[in-house]
Scaffold this active site. Sequence first.
Site, PDB file in Angstrom:
ATOM      1  N   ASP A 114      30.783 -32.624  29.278  1.00  0.00           N
ATOM      2  CA  ASP A 114      31.075 -34.194  28.505  1.00  0.00           C
ATOM      3  C   ASP A 114      29.862 -34.661  27.876  1.00  0.00           C
ATOM      4  OD1 ASP A 114      32.213 -36.294  27.824  1.00  0.00           O
ATOM      5  OD2 ASP A 114      31.874 -37.596  29.991  1.00  0.00           O
ATOM      6  N   ASP A 123      25.542 -38.661  23.704  1.00  0.00           N
ATOM      7  CA  ASP A 123      25.020 -39.292  24.700  1.00  0.00           C
ATOM      8  C   ASP A 123      25.661 -38.754  26.101  1.00  0.00           C
ATOM      9  OD1 ASP A 123      27.160 -40.690  23.744  1.00  0.00           O
ATOM     10  OD2 ASP A 123      26.710 -42.298  25.288  1.00  0.00           O
ATOM     11  N   GLU A 126      28.906 -43.315  23.412  1.00  0.00           N
ATOM     12  CA  GLU A 126      30.176 -43.235  24.059  1.00  0.00           C
ATOM     13  C   GLU A 126      30.189 -43.758  25.434  1.00  0.00           C
ATOM     14  OE1 GLU A 126      34.068 -41.720  25.664  1.00  0.00           O
ATOM     15  OE2 GLU A 126      31.839 -41.319  26.174  1.00  0.00           O
ATOM     16  N   GLU A 127      29.187 -43.249  26.005  1.00  0.00           N
ATOM     17  CA  GLU A 127      28.961 -43.563  27.446  1.00  0.00           C
ATOM     18  C   GLU A 127      28.675 -44.851  28.013  1.00  0.00           C
ATOM     19  OE1 GLU A 127      30.361 -41.685  29.383  1.00  0.00           O
ATOM     20  OE2 GLU A 127      30.103 -39.363  28.918  1.00  0.00           O
ATOM     21  N   HIS A 183      29.956 -35.823  34.703  1.00  0.00           N
ATOM     22  CA  HIS A 183      29.301 -36.948  35.194  1.00  0.00           C
ATOM     23  C   HIS A 183      28.793 -36.462  36.698  1.00  0.00           C
ATOM     24  CE1 HIS A 183      31.082 -40.597  32.663  1.00  0.00           C
ATOM     25  NE2 HIS A 183      30.822 -39.338  31.812  1.00  0.00           N
ATOM     26  N   GLU A 197      36.605 -34.234  23.176  1.00  0.00           N
ATOM     27  CA  GLU A 197      36.351 -34.718  24.578  1.00  0.00           C
ATOM     28  C   GLU A 197      36.971 -33.529  25.650  1.00  0.00           C
ATOM     29  OE1 GLU A 197      34.580 -36.889  26.413  1.00  0.00           O
ATOM     30  OE2 GLU A 197      34.544 -38.492  24.825  1.00  0.00           O
ATOM     31  N   HIS A 236      30.442 -37.320  21.133  1.00  0.00           N
ATOM     32  CA  HIS A 236      29.137 -37.957  21.357  1.00  0.00           C
ATOM     33  C   HIS A 236      28.232 -36.794  21.962  1.00  0.00           C
ATOM     34  CE1 HIS A 236      29.952 -38.012  25.720  1.00  0.00           C
ATOM     35  NE2 HIS A 236      31.114 -38.124  25.248  1.00  0.00           N
TER      36      HIS A 236
END
Length: 381
Positions: A103, A71, A136-137, A354, A165, A69
């Site tokens: 990520d 996003d 995905e998030e 994150h 990931e 992903h």
Amino acid sequence: MVTDAAELTAQLIRCPSVTPQEAGALTLLEDLLTDAGFDCTRVDRNGTPNLFARWGAKDAEHSFGFNGHVDVVPPGDLASWTHPPFSGLIDSDGIIWGRGATDMKSGVAAFAAAAIDFVTATPPDGAIILAITADEEGPGRDGTIALLDWMAEQGEQMSVCLVGEPSCPEQLGDMMKIGRRGSVTYRVTARGVQGHAAYPHLVRNPLHALCWFLDGLASTPLDEGSDHFQPSSLQVTTVDCGNEAVNVVPEMATATFNIRFNDLHTPDSLDAEIQRRAAKISGESGVALLLTPHVSGESFLTEPGPFVDLVREVVEAETGLRPELSTSGGTSDARFVKDHCPVVEFGLVGRLMHQVDERVPAQEVRALQAIYRRILERYFA
């Protein structure tokens, strides 16, 4: 000419693609992959952007897939960042800064670069598929699921899939994921009888029943684990009754709890046990407990075998570390891919995902690109 996954990571970071925006990231990848001979299709659904790219024949006997992903989660307080979160700065120490550095724009860049270089240098007898989402998030309903739905409609098939990931806790190469625990969140509403705190015989306190119920759940193990999974875990995350009066027993109280469950349970078997315990408390307390579950993923396992062995052997050859086969951590889009084909996850160290000042060494992104390239070489050998 070798594609530089580190520079591609920086370019992708400069696209401020907070879920569900792609902010140019998918466009960048689509242009790059098209130039390399991939057939690209945008598979957007309900405003969520997704990209499908295939090199090779649609009916190829062997098709290797990558999933990831572009996003990212919001950056938070911009003033807390050493460098702007969407700068994509590569500093003098070779560190790539920005939201998504870990990520997982680096993972997408690494497998896109590896795939491009591989088909350019040694066109394989087979197909390579990249399934990339910008959801995905977020809710996850119109991202990888939409791609897989579209693939089923179009007759597109991955024989195996690697999700890029972050999978390593400490060092690149120390862990790969061969499955994931399931996840279910329960919202509980306890409804009793409101009244004066000094007259307990006239009330039925929903908080007492709710705490009794939650304590039983939290203090009684669901299982002791299985061959490839840790014991299932339960965490209470909220308890509330909205009551500001100290002398009033509330009529209603609510709570939420999350269970990460292993392959000893299904959502249905787990729900039967949770509902049984709730009914027992309700019967003994006179307080009604209403439970509403939301399942965000079921547990799954890709059994060790040729595909798992291939990835593990390549990682060990490239890093000198033999990765632990793990099912720990949260959920990922592998939980959707597992219904399509065998799937494993391998990527960078995930410690900074994150966080403020998310960053990654450029050399590790290039090392991941080399691992993915070698996996493709081995798979199509």
